[in-house]
Scaffold this motif. Structure first.
Motif, short mmCIF file in Angstrom:
data_model
loop_
_atom_site.label_atom_id
_atom_site.label_comp_id
_atom_site.label_asym_id
_atom_site.label_seq_id
_atom_site.Cartn_x
_atom_site.Cartn_y
_atom_site.Cartn_z
N PHE A 155 1.24 3.47 10.30
CA PHE A 155 0.58 2.17 10.06
C PHE A 155 0.73 1.76 8.60
O PHE A 155 1.06 0.61 8.29
CB PHE A 155 -0.89 2.26 10.46
CG PHE A 155 -1.70 1.05 10.07
CD1 PHE A 155 -1.26 -0.24 10.38
CD2 PHE A 155 -2.91 1.19 9.40
CE1 PHE A 155 -2.02 -1.36 10.02
CE2 PHE A 155 -3.66 0.08 9.03
CZ PHE A 155 -3.21 -1.19 9.34
N SER A 156 0.52 2.73 7.68
CA SER A 156 0.69 2.42 6.25
C SER A 156 2.09 1.88 6.00
O SER A 156 2.26 0.87 5.31
CB SER A 156 0.50 3.68 5.40
OG SER A 156 -0.79 4.19 5.55
N GLN A 187 -5.65 -6.68 13.26
CA GLN A 187 -6.99 -6.56 12.63
C GLN A 187 -6.96 -6.92 11.16
O GLN A 187 -7.93 -7.39 10.59
CB GLN A 187 -7.47 -5.11 12.71
CG GLN A 187 -8.12 -4.72 14.01
CD GLN A 187 -8.50 -3.23 13.98
OE1 GLN A 187 -8.92 -2.71 12.96
NE2 GLN A 187 -8.33 -2.57 15.11
N ASP A 188 -5.81 -6.65 10.55
CA ASP A 188 -5.64 -6.89 9.12
C ASP A 188 -5.11 -8.29 8.83
O ASP A 188 -4.79 -8.61 7.69
CB ASP A 188 -4.63 -5.87 8.56
CG ASP A 188 -5.29 -4.89 7.62
OD1 ASP A 188 -6.52 -4.98 7.46
OD2 ASP A 188 -4.58 -4.06 7.03
N LEU A 241 -0.41 8.55 12.80
CA LEU A 241 -0.66 7.12 13.02
C LEU A 241 -1.01 6.43 11.69
O LEU A 241 -0.53 5.34 11.39
CB LEU A 241 -1.78 6.91 14.04
CG LEU A 241 -2.13 5.46 14.36
CD1 LEU A 241 -0.93 4.72 14.94
CD2 LEU A 241 -3.31 5.37 15.31
N ALA A 242 -1.84 7.11 10.89
CA ALA A 242 -2.20 6.54 9.59
C ALA A 242 -0.96 6.36 8.73
O ALA A 242 -0.81 5.35 8.02
CB ALA A 242 -3.20 7.45 8.87
N ASN A 267 0.85 -1.18 0.00
CA ASN A 267 0.00 0.00 0.00
C ASN A 267 0.89 1.23 0.00
O ASN A 267 2.12 1.13 -0.09
CB ASN A 267 -0.97 -0.02 1.18
CG ASN A 267 -0.29 -0.29 2.49
OD1 ASN A 267 -0.31 -1.41 2.99
ND2 ASN A 267 0.36 0.72 3.04
N LEU A 280 -3.50 -2.67 15.02
CA LEU A 280 -4.09 -2.41 13.70
C LEU A 280 -3.68 -3.50 12.71
O LEU A 280 -4.48 -3.94 11.88
CB LEU A 280 -3.63 -1.05 13.18
CG LEU A 280 -4.23 0.19 13.86
CD1 LEU A 280 -3.45 1.44 13.50
CD2 LEU A 280 -5.70 0.35 13.48
N GLN A 320 -0.06 0.43 19.24
CA GLN A 320 -1.24 0.81 18.43
C GLN A 320 -1.13 0.19 17.03
O GLN A 320 -2.10 -0.37 16.51
CB GLN A 320 -1.31 2.34 18.28
CG GLN A 320 -1.91 3.05 19.47
CD GLN A 320 -1.85 4.56 19.28
OE1 GLN A 320 -0.78 5.13 19.05
NE2 GLN A 320 -2.99 5.22 19.37
N ARG A 375 2.77 -1.57 7.66
CA ARG A 375 2.01 -2.62 6.99
C ARG A 375 2.80 -3.16 5.79
O ARG A 375 2.79 -4.36 5.52
CB ARG A 375 0.67 -2.05 6.52
CG ARG A 375 -0.36 -3.13 6.26
CD ARG A 375 -1.66 -2.56 5.73
NE ARG A 375 -2.56 -3.63 5.36
CZ ARG A 375 -2.45 -4.34 4.25
NH1 ARG A 375 -1.49 -4.08 3.39
NH2 ARG A 375 -3.30 -5.32 3.99
#
Lengths: 285, 547
Positions: free
Chosen positions: A55-56, A105-106, A51-52, A39, A102, A98, A59
């Protein structure tokens, strides 16, 4: 040499010639690039929410680790943000927790190793100047190249660990290996201005202008870029200037992979040279 | 039949008016040039036919997403089209090609069950996919469930209708009354016995099942029935269903369940027909049109600018299958921020409302604008879209207009005068429900404790260097921002142009002799405002408008 290929978001639509030339050059140099469904690196969303962004980035590391491969990227901004995420994860336990929840969850796990390399580092350390030199069929003799470093790879130096943030040399070494002549120019470590496109176009253009003029003033034939954003700025965005603007005559921006591709004797088609907006008519090409 | 005729007329009228209305709206307000075809017309036709076969009929683009998805869609598509053409429209289609057509003969009886079973299996697979995948479940809306439910009800009521007819003595009696002339006294009993034994009719009384009676029944059946009736065993779903229902057959038969199921079946068909022009139900019309027009291209033809009509068809062609959102490269931002407009399939729904002027709430506009802004234009949604929509073009074409109505923090700031900028964002919600997960550097005065105001950050800043008059163009210089933050005056820094015109090149941070994270702090200030705008769109009236 096998890597997970991370082209970033801008290459597929906005700069396909970079993707094409990187793949062609890597193939010629026996670097295997494995496409994975990554991503966004998280840099663009960092202006909105950290955070976004982190996390990106993380990931992507998780996806790469699942495939058991380190990440290879030709984009300095992607490289910079992936490195930034790595350092933030190490320094902030709460954030790391955090991100982990996340990821879970994925259906992914927190990656143990977060290996990312910029293409220049791979060319310099894994391929090496000697092999580059030996494989060069078409040395770029007499071509004066202004190497454009790209901020997010260089700085903050303690986070990216790319090269000496004050006096980097990796780009010049690679250019020398293919026979080109790197020039010394004052603004080689400055920002291209692309991050301000759509935010503050006046300053963005002023930054671009200043750099191109500086590169022209030391007699550079081309400005070599190794970052999607830098190339977009110096080629596509510059092309928006009126035809009478003298800046159009400043050194054309050519992607590092296109320069190496020419030196290796690859087809101009595979390097997407005809897609560059400001054309470069190098000697003998 | 009055019910049928009125119902059909009503449903057809709604359907036709709806389609006309929907097609008439295929000319939204877009700014673009007229389309022009650079390649030859014949070439275009050739590609359109290829697309019709590959993408529309064989669902090739769906095949690229996942096998299960393709299988489910193909089963429903071929099954339902088979039922529609050869069953629902049998008088116009089947009877034309096969003059001796009877719906109770094979292969029609068998095929009807086959098509029905295919559709049903496809629908079950679709439900399974949407329940099984967490991500897809989040992307499933009322319309998706409604479409699945209505189709499912049509097929199920059809099977029950056929099963109840198979077992019904009333239906049997009606047929024999009309078409059967008994020669001798025992003939009707023998025929009933044979039909109960072979064809599954459940009579309320037991008939003798001896060999002789059945043989007589068989010969009577041979003489009078087989020309119009194949053995119901070939209805491989309905007949076993009738067998399963045998214990309740008496109740079903006396309540004339065959008529009840007929009403159910017909009503569900009418609902589906009437719903066709609405929302997702329209995609069987618009998606094939879009696929043929765009011919599966992800880009536009050389010199071909998408016209307003092409864009509107594209928006209508969305089935909300969610495939784009599953592959969206900024989906992690959705996971954190929870704004559905970040995901392409959801953003497209907002864009549709935006185009038709239905999206009017400020909160909705703010959310749509944020989704637009976060999109990186990576082309992946366009590449994957099974309906061949040029999403990339839609995003780029709509970005500028939404920014005007719901500006980004950066644009909000730039619309202000110098004096307004001083505290421009402090009327936006300060209590954000989604905390701007940031380093916390800006609020911690210790972050700047070591700052000696040496101005190194400002003197190395390339942005400061290109400004003719930095204090006019940037409001505050980097070291001044650090100083205000040190004094706890964060609100005064949020509207400073420097914060928003930083290129994030990190020269300040790299050169700071006191190791202050200048650039990281500037990022954080932007995060703070973005979080307030996000919330302010919903609950604050000011939207950063006040002084």
């Amino acid at each position: 040499m096998k890597y997970a290929y991370f082209p970033g978001c801008k290459i597929p639509h906005h700069l396909p010639e970079y993707g094409a030339s990187v793949e062609a050059v890597c193939k010629a140099l026996d670097i295997e690039l494995v496409p994975l469904e990554f991503n966004c690196c998280g840099w663009p969303v960092r202006h909105e929410n950290e955070l976004a962004s982190i996390f990106s980035a993380v990931r992507n590391f998780a996806v790469a680790e699942k495939a058991g491969l380190p990440i290879f990227t030709p984009c300095k901004c992607c490289f910079g943000n992936l490195k930034y995420a790595q350092s933030r994860m190490a320094e902030d336990e709460k954030l790391s927790g955090q991100v982990e929840s996340l990821l879970v969850q994925d259906g992914l796990a927190l990656p143990k190793s977060m290996d990312v390399f910029h293409m220049l580092t791979i060319l310099d350390e894994q391929v090496g100047a000697e092999i580059l030199y030996r494989r060069t069929a078409n040395p770029l003799e007499g071509v004066k190249v202004a190497c454009h470093y790209g901020c997010h790879a260089l700085r903050p130096g303690n986070v990216t660990g790319f090269d000496d943030p004050m006096a980097p040399t990796v780009f010049e070494r690679i250019m020398q290996a293919i026979g080109a002549e790197p020039v010394d120019w004052d603004l080689r470590l400055e920002c291209c201005g692309y991050p301000l496109r759509g935010r503050d176009d006046t300053i963005s253009e002023a930054l671009m202008r200043k750099k191109l003029e500086d590169a022209a003033s030391v007699g550079a034939d081309v400005m070599a870029t190794a970052c999607t954003y830098c190339q977009l700025q110096f080629d596509k965005e510059r092309d928006g200037l009126p035809y009478s603007d003298p800046l159009r005559k400043a050194p054309p921006a050519v992607l590092v992979s296109q320069l190496i591709g020419i030196a290796l004797g690859l087809e101009a088609n595979a390097l997407g040279l005809e897609r560059n907006c400001i054309p470069w008519h190098g000697p003998g090409f | 039949m009055i019910f049928f005729d009125i119902g059909l007329t009503l449903a057809l009228t709604i359907c036709v008016i709806g389609i006309v209305y929907r097609v008439a709206r295929w000319n939204g307000e877009w700014t673009s040039r007229k389309p022009q075809l650079s390649s030859g017309f014949l070439l275009w036709i050739g590609r359109a036919v290829k697309s019709l076969i590959l993408d529309v009929v064989l669902l090739a683009r769906s095949g690229r997403t996942s096998f299960l998805r393709w299988l489910a869609h193909s089963l429903v598509f071929f099954g339902f089209m088979g039922l529609l053409l050869f069953h629902a429209m049998d008088e116009t289609v089947t009877a034309t090609f096969f003059p001796f057509y009877e719906s109770t003969l094979d292969p029609w009886q068998f095929l009807r069950n086959l098509f029905g079973a295919m559709t049903l299996v496809g629908l079950v697979l679709m439900v399974y996919r949407r329940v099984h995948s967490t991500k897809l479940r989040l992307l499933t809306h009322f319309q998706d469930w409604a479409a699945l439910l209505i189709l499912g009800c049509i097929i199920l009521s059809g099977f029950f209708l056929e099963a109840s007819k198979i077992m019904s003595p009333a239906v049997f009696d009606r047929m024999t009354d009309e078409y059967f002339v008994p020669g001798e006294v025992g003939d009707l009993t023998a025929l009933k016995a044979y039909w109960a034994h072979e064809y599954g009719v459940v009579f309320s009384v037991e008939y003798p099942m001896d060999e002789e009676t059945l043989e007589l029944g068989a010969s009577l059946d041979e003489d009078s029935c087989v020309d119009c009736h194949a053995n119901t065993a070939t209805a491989f779903v309905s007949r076993p269903l009738a067998t399963v229902l045998t214990p309740v057959a008496f109740a079903l038969n006396t309540s004339r369940a065959d008529q009840v199921f007929w009403y159910f079946h017909v009503i569900f068909c009418f609902i589906a027909l009437a719903a066709l022009p609405f929302g997702k139900f329209f995609h069987p019309v618009s998606t094939p049109i879009n696929l043929v027009v765009r011919q599966g291209r992800r880009d536009d033809l050389e010199g071909f600018q998408p016209s307003a009509v092409c864009r509107s068809v594209g928006m209508d062609a969305c089935t909300r299958c969610g495939e784009c959102s599953l592959h969206c490269s900024v989906a992690p931002a959705f996971t954190v921020l929870g704004n559905q407009n970040i995901l392409p399939s959801e953003k497209l729904a907002s864009l549709k409302q935006f185009q038709t002027g239905e999206l009017i709430s400020q909160a909705g506009l703010t959310a749509f604008s944020e989704g637009s802004r976060i999109c990186t234009e990576c082309l992946r949604c366009t590449d994957i879209c099974p309906a061949g929509i040029n999403l990339q073009d839609l995003w780029i074409a709509s970005k500028a207009r939404i920014t005007k109505l719901a500006p980004s923090p950066n644009d909000l700031l730039r619309n202000k005068t110098a004096t307004q900028r001083a505290r421009v964002f402090d009327d936006l919600c300060k209590s954000s429900s989604i905390l701007p997960a940031v380093t916390g550097l800006a609020d911690d005065s210790a972050s700047y404790w070591a700052c000696v105001q040496c101005t190194t950050c400002t003197s190395v800043c390339p942005v400061v260097a290109v400004c003719e008059d930095p204090s006019r163009d940037l409001d505050l210089l980097p070291q001044q921002i650090m100083n205000l933050l040190r004094m706890g005056l964060k609100e005064e820094t949020l509207g400073a142009r420097m914060v928003w015109s930083c290129t994030t090149c990190y020269k300040c941070q790299e050169h700071c002799p006191q190791n202050i994270r200048v650039a990281d702090v500037l990022y954080e200030l932007r995060n703070t405002v973005a979080a307030r705008v996000r919330d302010g769109g919903a609950s604050c009236e000011g939207n950063g408008e006040s002084l």
